[in-house]
Design a protein around this motif. Structure first.
Motif, short mmCIF file in Angstrom:
data_model
loop_
_atom_site.label_atom_id
_atom_site.label_comp_id
_atom_site.label_asym_id
_atom_site.label_seq_id
_atom_site.Cartn_x
_atom_site.Cartn_y
_atom_site.Cartn_z
N UNK A 1 -4.67 -3.73 -12.91
CA UNK A 1 -4.28 -4.27 -14.22
C UNK A 1 -2.86 -4.84 -14.19
N UNK A 2 -1.94 -4.14 -13.51
CA UNK A 2 -0.56 -4.64 -13.38
C UNK A 2 -0.56 -5.95 -12.61
N UNK A 3 -1.28 -5.98 -11.49
CA UNK A 3 -1.36 -7.20 -10.67
C UNK A 3 -1.89 -8.38 -11.49
N UNK A 4 -2.97 -8.16 -12.21
CA UNK A 4 -3.56 -9.24 -13.00
C UNK A 4 -2.62 -9.70 -14.11
N UNK A 57 0.64 -12.00 -5.69
CA UNK A 57 0.92 -10.60 -6.02
C UNK A 57 -0.24 -9.77 -5.48
N UNK A 58 0.07 -8.64 -4.91
CA UNK A 58 -0.96 -7.75 -4.40
C UNK A 58 -0.54 -6.30 -4.58
N UNK A 59 -1.40 -5.41 -4.17
CA UNK A 59 -1.05 -4.00 -4.20
C UNK A 59 -1.68 -3.29 -3.01
N UNK A 60 -1.04 -2.22 -2.61
CA UNK A 60 -1.54 -1.38 -1.54
C UNK A 60 -1.56 0.06 -2.04
N UNK A 61 -2.67 0.73 -1.80
CA UNK A 61 -2.82 2.13 -2.17
C UNK A 61 -2.34 3.00 -1.02
N UNK A 62 -1.84 4.16 -1.35
CA UNK A 62 -1.41 5.10 -0.32
C UNK A 62 -1.35 6.51 -0.88
N UNK A 63 -1.12 7.45 0.02
CA UNK A 63 -0.95 8.83 -0.40
C UNK A 63 -0.06 9.55 0.60
N UNK A 64 0.70 10.48 0.07
CA UNK A 64 1.51 11.37 0.89
C UNK A 64 1.30 12.78 0.34
N UNK A 65 0.68 13.61 1.12
CA UNK A 65 0.37 14.95 0.64
C UNK A 65 -0.58 14.89 -0.53
N UNK A 66 -0.14 15.39 -1.66
CA UNK A 66 -0.98 15.37 -2.87
C UNK A 66 -0.63 14.22 -3.80
N UNK A 67 0.26 13.33 -3.37
CA UNK A 67 0.69 12.20 -4.20
C UNK A 67 -0.13 10.96 -3.86
N UNK A 68 -0.69 10.34 -4.87
CA UNK A 68 -1.43 9.09 -4.70
C UNK A 68 -0.63 8.01 -5.40
N UNK A 69 -0.41 6.89 -4.72
CA UNK A 69 0.42 5.83 -5.30
C UNK A 69 -0.15 4.45 -4.99
N UNK A 70 0.34 3.48 -5.74
CA UNK A 70 0.03 2.08 -5.48
C UNK A 70 1.34 1.32 -5.50
N UNK A 71 1.52 0.46 -4.52
CA UNK A 71 2.72 -0.37 -4.42
C UNK A 71 2.31 -1.80 -4.81
N UNK A 72 2.71 -2.22 -6.01
CA UNK A 72 2.41 -3.57 -6.50
C UNK A 72 3.64 -4.43 -6.21
N UNK A 73 3.43 -5.54 -5.50
CA UNK A 73 4.58 -6.35 -5.11
C UNK A 73 4.14 -7.77 -4.76
N UNK A 74 5.12 -8.69 -4.72
CA UNK A 74 4.82 -10.04 -4.26
C UNK A 74 4.44 -10.02 -2.78
#
Length: 132
Positions: free
Chosen positions: A39-42, A61-78
């Motif tokens: 939604x942020x990307x769009x 603009x794109x995004x990449x999903x990731x996780x570290x331990x129990x943290x789930x994140x998305x990096x939205x960037x140009x």
């Protein structure tokens, strides 16, 4: 010596329910984060396409999903290269102008919905662990 025995079957069953509920909650949280990032990307792309400057309207603009331990994140960037090199001008501007397009604002708008979905996943996890 005592011939006392302990039946841990109920604890074992509870541990299995907690593990299963945690796995399901992790999937739901990942789905919520992915949907929020999309939604942020769009939103950012839609805003950029309103630019009268052709190059700025073509910023990827794109995004990449990731996780570290129990943290789930998305990096939205140009994206790197091409018209995307103009992202700083589009979002932050220069001494000569620019900076008229939103970037962080779309994430701020999405945050309450994301928080609601993550909260629902946590509720489901607790209900699943307790076995209600």
């Amino acid at each position: 010596m005592s011939d006392a025995t302990i039946d841990a079957s109920e604890l074992t069953a509870f541990g299995r329910r907690v593990a299963a509920a945690h796995a399901m909650a992790s999937v739901k949280v990942a789905q919520a984060v992915k949907k929020g990032a999309q939604n942020v990307k769009e939103g950012v792309i839609s805003d950029l396409q309103t630019s009268s400057n052709y190059a700025i309207s073509r910023i990827g603009i794109g995004y990449e999903m990731g996780s570290t331990g129990t943290t789930i994140y998305a990096d939205v960037s140009p994206r790197d290269g091409g018209a995307s090199d103009l992202a700083n001008i589009a979002f932050f501007g220069t001494a000569k102008g620019g900076g008229t397009h939103w970037f962080y604002q779309f994430a701020e708008q999405e945050l309450p919905t994301l928080a609601e979905y993550v909260g629902d996943a946590a509720d489901d996890m607790l209900i699943g662990a307790i076995g209600l």
